[in-house]
Every structure is written in structure tokens, then in C-alpha cells.
Design an enzyme around this catalytic site. Structure first.
Site, PDB file in Angstrom:
ATOM      1  CG  HIS A 297      -1.757  -1.187   1.391  1.00 42.08           C
ATOM      2  ND1 HIS A 297      -2.668  -1.560   0.441  1.00 42.08           N
ATOM      3  CD2 HIS A 297      -1.843  -2.113   2.388  1.00 42.08           C
ATOM      4  CE1 HIS A 297      -3.289  -2.669   0.851  1.00 42.08           C
ATOM      5  NE2 HIS A 297      -2.802  -3.024   2.024  1.00 42.08           N
TER       6      HIS A 297
ATOM      7  CG  HIS B 278      -6.162  -6.170   1.226  1.00 43.51           C
ATOM      8  ND1 HIS B 278      -7.111  -5.677   2.093  1.00 43.51           N
ATOM      9  CD2 HIS B 278      -4.948  -5.846   1.736  1.00 43.51           C
ATOM     10  CE1 HIS B 278      -6.489  -5.090   3.105  1.00 43.51           C
ATOM     11  NE2 HIS B 278      -5.190  -5.167   2.916  1.00 43.51           N
TER      12      HIS B 278
END
Lengths: 332, 332
Positions: free
Chosen positions: B56, B218
């Protein structure tokens, strides 16, 4: 073509509206597609103007502000700005000390900036130009006679911008910009193509198992197509021609810049930067400063470029000097 | 899988080496995968610890520094950090005023941070937690009971970080973080999937003509799959559920955050931000501040998320307060 856009014809003007809304400290001339630093001109400061095709964001508009550019002229995607636009920006940022044009070496950009500089000179303005041609990948290309201008552009804009901010003369600012272009080299790699909105299909085809070494920032062909390789190997492919082209040893070291092409995530850029540091250590090149991120992109192309700049103490203090732009900000 | 990596097993540790090299002002504990703010602890300052799966970036490591986090714990890609790691970071940043854990609402993260907090408490440390659950897309998901924690995380880390830097107590910093979580909502859209290096194939399949509305960070399924639409329409798809969930009118306005998911270029994010401003104006929501860029990514996923935060004057001055981290820097 899968993009967050409306009509492909409106991409640049709508993105400029977004920039204007997100950065009220800038002044965006929507009609002429020019992004200006806000506030009054600083009398006696050399003006800095750059520009080029859109699709490379944050370059150039994201580098307008204190310690960097005074104006950026945006062309359509991968299309040069026009002379009138550059002339307008040049006139607007002249504060009595002249204007430096920062030009990437592509035929269209060179021509537009040359015409604008001539017209500006005719009306009594002092204009100098610096031409960026740092890409060691190919000696000539589809859009450029001589080497293309790529990642080093960010470093030229930062360093020349700091020199202008410090009150140096046009001759001095042009000289320091010239020192950067003389001491910087770059090369890039693409993992995927990009798609120009107005075209609607990928600029080139690249099989799933291949990478394009020496890619241009508009998807121009590189020096060779190779099988996908580990990052350590890709970093060597990028750095070997750079290190062969110029001696980067000695002095206080280099400014090393790992740049994302738009579709490559930061985790991979940091990983690549680690590979770059390993190779530089082996080559006896000292690291003075670094920059890792997506600063000169090719739309959503996956891949990266590496730029090295031979630094000296003056270049380093100019690099470290305060900068406040949408995409680069420190010290203020 | 086409990535700038070596062995998929080494992606996180090699990227951390790159971060350490690029940011000597940070201290990277390579063995435990923790990124610390450099320098000595400021006595009496509340410590801020966050963390989560990697992939991320720049979240969370890129937000370590003055005015934001004191430590970030990196898990493997899309995998929670472990309790021992969080405990170690918590102990290291305690300067006598206690530690705040900033936790995104995913089962693994919640469990690891809870265990670490209990262990820390047993050894006499004061620990408070703030749970981020801002994603309005789905009420529950594969990895989370309740709403997922997404884009708002960046705003919590900035604002709580400023509060801690100003010397507020643990109770006060936790309270301000709670105000942010109460007043912030997000939703995201994916144009493509992403590929976890250790898996080697895309997390999901998305036809060329479809987008996934309400995507998780995700690659968890969203609320619905729709045909690719113009940006103006996509912005409505994102904002309608956000505006329906909380009243954002009144007060000094909102902090609006358009976040890229990793593979979407900045030109599209600015275009999307323009669409967001248009919808907010129509809805009577005032814009106080903005942030546009790729700050919480999902590897190379193409797409974006929109976050709105109801601001008040205290939140705005905390937002404006100086911050100096690799990915967010102003005022210093």
C-alpha cells in the site's frame, strides 16, 4: 481503453481544472493551458518557463512554485505546446531579469520554444534556453535529433529554480542549468505500453514476457527488447550504459533519481533504488542525494527510469534549497 | 506477472532497504520490518504507531516523520504485521506519554494490534487504539467484520500526528483521531486487478469493459460490477453512497482526498478531482482542503478512491500543521 476520463478530447483541460481546484496557490490560465506560480512577480528574479506534452504529470505543472518553475505550458497529451502559448507565459513571468526556457529535446518542443524565444527577443525580452538531452538509450529517435530529454528535466527544473530564487542573473542560471545537463544521464525501461486517450489503443505491443530497454517517454522504441529479468539485472541494464557514458566517481557524489513511469507502484521503485545503490557502491560512485517516486510519467506505462547527476557543492546546496510546488516540497 | 522485483519472497525486505537508503532521516529496523522516525524521542510526546500489510506504499512507512507517525510496522504484502513486531515498535516510541495505535479494520490487523496492546499494557505502558472503518462500500467483507479501513487512514495519521506533535495528551490525541474516524467516509473503484508477488496471478478477473465499484484495497470484491463509464459518472458512483451516509454540509467544509490505487496516473486523478468538486458544489458541500495523489495503493491496481472528512477549525489547523515525511511534507 480503460481510463478515468470523459471525452478523450477534454482530458487535458479537465485535468487542469482539477489542478486549479486542488492547488489554489497556483494560477491556471485554462484558456491557454498555462500554469503560473501565484502571487506577484519578485522583481529582478529570473523567470523560469518549461512545458511540453501532457501525460507526464506531475511534470511540468506540478513543479510550478517557489524555488522551481514560474510557468508551465501544457500541450495536448504527448503533443508540444504552441509558440504563442510559450510567448504568453514568457512575457507573463518576466520580472526584468530575463527568462530561461527549459526544453526537453523533442523536435516539436524545440521548434515551439525557439519560435517563442525569437518572438520574445523581438519585443525586447532577454531569453535563454537550456536543452535537456540526457537519455543514453538511443542516439536519435522518432521525435528527436540527438538524445531525448527525460528524467533529468526534474533535476534541471529544481536546481535552476533554486538558482533563480537565490537572485542569480540569467547568465548564471543558464550556466548552472547547463552544468546539470552536462553532468546528468538517464535511461528507462517499460514493462507495458501506454495508451494515448485520443488514440484509444496501446502505443506499442509488448509481449507478456518482454521488457523494452531504453524506452522513450512517449513509448518510442528503445535500444532492445529483452526477456523479463529480475530487478537486479534490469538495474544493471539501465546503469551500465549510463556509467559507460560519463564518469560519475569523485566529488561529493551523485544525485540518484529512480522515477516511476506511471503504472509502477512505489514498492517496486524502492526495490529498484536498492539495486541502484548496490551497483553504484560496486562502481565506486558515491551517493549524495536521492529522489524516488513517479515524477515524470508516461501516462499509465509500467516501468521506471534511472537518472544520475554528477553533483558539486553548489549543485547540492541548490538541490537542498527550499521548494514549494505540488509535487516537490521541502525546506519551507 | 510483470514486476520490477527479484524473488517474490524478498520484495518487502528489499523495498525496505531502498527506503532506508533513500531516507537516511528514518531508521529502518530491517530484521523486524519497522520504520522509525530518526533522532531522539521527544520527552512527553505521545507515540504514534501504525502498520499493516505491505503493498500500500507510501502507507504506512512513507508517513513516518515529524508531525505524523513515530513507527510503522510492515507485514508481508497484504499480510498483517505480527504482535511482537508491534509491541517492539510500541515500546521503542514510548516517551512517557503513552502510545496510540492506528489500526485499519481488517481481522488480522485488529488481532495483532490488540495482542500487542495487551502485552504493552501488562508491562506498564499506556496504549490506546483508534480503529479506522471508513469504507462505505460494503457492511462486511472477506477480511473485516464491519466496514474496512481505507483512504481515511492517511488523514487520521496526519491529524493525530499533528496533535501529538503539539503536545496533547494520549486521551486528547485519541479523541481527535476518533473525531476523524467519525467524520470520514471513503469508497474506491478498480479498473484492473493487482497481482500479489507471492501468488503470481491477478487477485481477480475484471473484463476489459467493466469496473469494480467499492473495491477493497486488497482486491476484495466491491458492491457491484458495472460497465466502464465516463469519469463524471464514476465520481457519482463513488460520492453518492458517501454523501448518503453522512451529512457533509455546514461548518468550514470538508477535506477531500482523491487517492490513486497504484496504476492510475496523476492526470486521471486530477481529472477525477475536478469531477468531485463539481458534485460537491451541487450537493452544497464546501471544500476546505484537498489532497490528490497515490498515497494508499494496492500494488499496481488501476483505479482510485475518494475520501471526505468533515472538518472543524481544530482539524483544519492540525491538517495544516507542519509535516515532514517521505510522502507528505509541508510547512517545514
Amino acid at each position: 481503453m480503460k481510463k478515468l476520463i470523459n471525452d478523450p478530447a477534454d482530458v487535458v483541460s479537465e485535468a487542469l481544472l482539477g489542478m486549479a481546484a486542488a492547488h489554489p496557490e497556483l494560477r491556471v490560465d485554462q484558456q491557454h493551458k498555462i500554469i503560473y506560480r501565484g502571487g506577484a512577480l519578485k522583481a529582478g528574479k529570473v523567470g523560469l518557463v518549461s512545458g511540453g506534452g501532457s501525460g507526464h504529470e506531475p511534470l511540468h505543472g506540478g513543479f510550478v512554485g517557489l524555488g522551481m518553475l514560474d510557468a508551465a505550458c501544457a500541450g495536448e497529451v504527448f503533443t508540444s505546446p504552441v509558440p504563442d502559448q510559450i510567448l504568453r507565459a514568457t512575457r507573463a513571468v518576466d520580472a526584468g531579469a530575463g527568462v530561461l526556457h527549459i526544453v526537453k529535446n523533442y523536435a516539436g518542443d524545440v521548434m515551439s520554444f525557439e519560435i517563442a524565444a525569437e518572438l520574445a527577443a523581438e519585443s525586447g525580452l532577454q531569453v535563454r534556453s537550456v536543452l535537456i538531452a540526457d537519455d543514453v538509450a538511443v542516439p536519435n529517435s522518432r521525435h528527436a535529433a540527438g538524445r531525448r530529454g527525460v528524467g533529468l528535466t526534474v533535476l534541471v527544473e529544481k536546481i535552476a529554480g533554486a538558482a533563480a530564487e537565490q537572485g542569480r542573473s540569467l547568465t548564471e542560471v543558464a550556466k548552472v542549468a547547463g552544468k546539470v545537463t552536462a553532468g546528468g544521464r538517464s535511461m528507462g525501461v517499460a514493462l507495458t505500453s501506454c495508451t494515448v486517450p485520443a488514440v484509444g489503443r496501446p502505443t506499442f505491443e509488448l509481449p507478456d514476457t518482454n521488457i523494452e530497454m531504453g524506452i522513450g517517454i512517449h513509448g518510442e522504441p528503445g535500444r532492445r527488447r529483452l526477456p523479463l529479468a529480475p530487478a537486479a539485472q534490469v538495474a544493471e541494464y539501465l546503469l551500465d550504459p549510463i556509467l559507460a557514458d560519463l564518469d560519475f566517481t569523485g566529488g561529493p557524489g551523485v544525485i540518484a533519481f529512480v522515477n516511476g513511469m506511471g503504472g509502477t507502484p512505489l514498492i517496486e521503485l524502492y526495490l529498484m533504488y536498492h539495486e541502484v545503490t548496490t551497483i553504484l557502491a560496486r562502481a565506486g560512485v558515491r551517493l549524495a542525494r536521492s529522489l524516488v517516486g513517479s515524477y515524470l510519467t508516461s501516462l499509465e506505462m509500467a516501468g521506471c527510469s534511472v537518472t544520475l547527476l554528477r553533483a558539486d557543492h553548489d549543485l547540492l546546496q541548490l538541490w537542498d534549497a527550499p521548494v514549494r510546488t505540488p509535487a516537490l516540497r521541502w525546506g519551507v
